[in-house]
Design an enzyme around this catalytic site. Structure first.
Site, mmCIF file in Angstrom:
data_model
loop_
_atom_site.group_PDB
_atom_site.id
_atom_site.type_symbol
_atom_site.label_atom_id
_atom_site.label_comp_id
_atom_site.label_asym_id
_atom_site.label_seq_id
_atom_site.Cartn_x
_atom_site.Cartn_y
_atom_site.Cartn_z
ATOM 1 N N VAL A 142 0.337 4.797 4.978
ATOM 2 C CA VAL A 142 -0.240 3.710 5.778
ATOM 3 C C VAL A 142 0.854 2.721 6.192
ATOM 4 O O VAL A 142 0.792 2.125 7.267
ATOM 5 C CB VAL A 142 -1.413 3.028 5.023
ATOM 6 C CG1 VAL A 142 -2.017 1.916 5.863
ATOM 7 C CG2 VAL A 142 -2.489 4.050 4.674
ATOM 8 N N GLY A 143 1.876 2.595 5.365
ATOM 9 C CA GLY A 143 3.014 1.736 5.724
ATOM 10 C C GLY A 143 3.609 2.133 7.077
ATOM 11 O O GLY A 143 3.986 1.285 7.892
ATOM 12 N N CYS A 149 1.899 0.496 -9.095
ATOM 13 C CA CYS A 149 2.954 1.017 -8.210
ATOM 14 C C CYS A 149 4.269 1.245 -8.941
ATOM 15 O O CYS A 149 5.032 2.127 -8.579
ATOM 16 C CB CYS A 149 3.169 0.077 -7.038
ATOM 17 S SG CYS A 149 3.589 -1.593 -7.546
ATOM 18 N N GLU A 158 5.587 -3.250 1.044
ATOM 19 C CA GLU A 158 5.676 -3.006 -0.407
ATOM 20 C C GLU A 158 4.941 -1.697 -0.663
ATOM 21 O O GLU A 158 3.715 -1.665 -0.676
ATOM 22 C CB GLU A 158 5.027 -4.165 -1.178
ATOM 23 C CG GLU A 158 5.748 -5.499 -1.031
ATOM 24 C CD GLU A 158 7.044 -5.581 -1.821
ATOM 25 O OE1 GLU A 158 7.373 -4.631 -2.560
ATOM 26 O OE2 GLU A 158 7.744 -6.591 -1.687
ATOM 27 N N GLY A 200 0.832 -1.200 0.000
ATOM 28 C CA GLY A 200 0.000 0.000 0.000
ATOM 29 C C GLY A 200 0.865 1.249 0.000
ATOM 30 O O GLY A 200 2.029 1.231 -0.432
#
Ligand code: NAD
Length: 476
Positions: free
Chosen positions: A200-201, A252, A218, A196
């Site tokens: 948020v990581g 991504c 990731e 994500g």
């Protein structure tokens, strides 16, 4: 236990405990148990291909070919690759002794981490939920999957898939959004695999720290593509058009922006325009009618992209192609921007949509300085015929991965680790590297002859011992 359809937040702890218990028995199970799980998954996917295609069409109007190539096939290949190699990956690796360790036997043994949490994004919701599951199962773990709430049809499909073939003690799906994810993150998982955004990581990593859970993150970022003065601009355009507008730019590792040498800018822009028409407007009735062009995932993201485009235009950028939006249909045309000011949001934040800023440079150092002024990207693309230029870019920049004279393809090479660096991610996935992410590499040292060289250093610390230490410190 509740049925897999209706876990509520207060039931998460019970589900987690069930999986923890199961993970203890899986620890001693033979590799054939893991392989059987992988085969079940493979068969389900092949048997339900039309439903998978339909779910992704409903979520993002993904063309069938893109579903097959970017959602289904990466998972089936990952499974086949694991089935073919698992016996080698999981075998204890013999380690040669160092001088002081003569007389011992050493190996690295791969044990499952235990109970794992896999949190997935919406952009490739099938692939990015199930490919990490393949690695988790290959390594002998139990897993709870949390698909993205923004692609509800695919989340439902994954829930049904898992309910069809797995005992919830082994694999379970917990659909839901932020409250569900945050409740799951409180549980003491052995490993958390998150795909994500970097924002948020950070939340995931902070939560994992409370339980000292290991993480694979990731993440995303601004992946640049350089097209230098020696590049074949037509070839670069053909590849960049595909890499950027695949999945409507919501990839991504899509090229986020292009840095083009001033001598190639016009040719590149022309070729990018021609290729977008050739790929998505073959019938000459407008790209919006193309069956081969996906949609933006939802209104929230569409509005965000529109704001980014408006901001660039307000700051003086020119729309060289596209720019049209059909809000009723979440359609955002393939869009090229030139003359973008460095402070425009389109050159600051990850775009994650079909807007491609084409930025002109005079000197390669200038392009490198732009890349190094931003957080380290997930991917870096160089289109060039000059070894000197390629090496210079490679040495002067840092990124999760590099693809020379192509883009996006590095994701599909299962013998290469995939992942980011710092802001674009922590840890690696795919193939053997995915297996490692979900395994504890346990060093095992076995004494074979009673005492090793180190026993010469046992107390009392006589003169002789001190001389020996002196020798060892200086010479070994
Ligand atoms: P996101 O970070 O918004 O959401 C990812 C997951 O986290 C979802 O399941 C969501 O429910 C959950 N989540 C969202 N907010 C949360 C919060 N506050 N607390 C706890 N959980 C929360 O990402 P996204 O929008 O789904 O995906 C886009 C991002 O993912 C982009 O940055 C993209 O580059 C990145 N991405 C990276 C890879 C990779 O392999 N490196 C692949 C795909 C996407």
């Amino acid at each position: 236990m509740p049925t897999p359809q209706d876990y509520t937040i207060d039931q998460f702890a019970g589900l987690f405990e069930l999986q923890q218990q199961k993970s203890l028995t899986l620890r001693t199970a033979p590799l054939s148990t893991r392989k059987a799980n992988l085969k079940k998954l493979l068969t389900w996917i092949y048997d339900h291909r039309p439903e998978i295609q339909e779910a992704l069409y409903k979520d993002m109007r993904k063309p069938i070919v893109e579903v097959d190539v970017s959602e289904l096939q990466p998972v089936t290949t990952e499974i086949k690759h694991a089935l073919a190699n698992l016996h080698r990956w999981a075998r204890p690796r013999k380690i040669t002794p160092t001088l002081l360790m003569l007389g011992t036997r050493a190996s690295i043994q791969y044990e499952p981490k235990g109970t794992c949490l896999i949190i997935a994004p919406w952009n490739f919701p099938f692939n990015l939920t199930l490919a990490p599951l393949v690695s988790a199962l290959a390594a002998g773990n139990t897993a709870i999957l949390k698909p993205s709430e923004r692609t509800p049809h695919t989340a439902e499909l994954i829930k049904n898939l898992v309910a069809d073939i797995f005992d919830p003690a082994e694999v379970a799906v917990v659909p839901g959004a932020v409250p569900e994810t945050q409740a799951l993150l409180k549980l003491p998982f052995d490993h958390i695999f998150f795909t994500g955004s970097p924002q948020v990581g950070k939340i995931v990593m902070a939560a994992a720290a409370q339980n000292l859970a290991s993480v694979t993150l990731e993440l995303g970022g601004k992946s640049p593509a350089i097209v230098d003065e020696t590049a074949d601009s037509k070839d670069a355009a053909r590849k960049l058009t595909w890499g950027k507008f695949l999945n409507c730019g919501q990839t991504c590792i899509a090229p986020d922006y292009v840095l083009v040498h001033e001598s190639k800018q016009q040719a590149l822009l022309q070729a990018l325009k021609e290729d977008a028409e050739a790929y998505y407007n073959e019938q000459q009735n407008g790209i919006a009618r193309s069956a081969d062009y996906s949609r933006i995932v939802d209104k929230r993201h569409l509005e965000g992209l529109q704001a980014v485009l408006n901001d660039a235009v307000d700051k003086g950028a020119t729309i060289a192609m596209g720019g049209d939006i059909k809000a009723e249909d979440n359609y955002f045309a393939p869009t090229l921007l030139t003359g973008v000011r460095p402070d425009a949001r389109v050159l600051q934040d990850e775009i994650f949509g079909p807007i491609l800023p084409v930025v002109r440079y005079k000197d390669l150092d200038e392009a490198i300085a732009i890349i190094n002024s931003k957080p380290k990207p997930l991917a870096l693309y160089v289109f060039s015929k000059s070894k000197k230029n390629i090496n210079k870019v490679m040495r002067a920049t840092s990124s999760g991965g590099v693809n020379i004279n192509d883009n996006v393809l590095q994701f599909s090479h299962l013998n290469l680790p995939f992942g980011g660096v710092n802001n674009s991610g922590i840890g690696k996935s795919h193939g053997y590297y995915g297996f490692l992410a979900f395994s504890n590499e346990k060093p095992v040292l076995q004494q074979r002859i009673g005492l090793t060289g180190i026993s010469f250093f046992y107390p009392p610390y006589t003169k002789w011992v001190k001389k020996l230490v002196e020798f060892v410190v200086k010479k070994l």
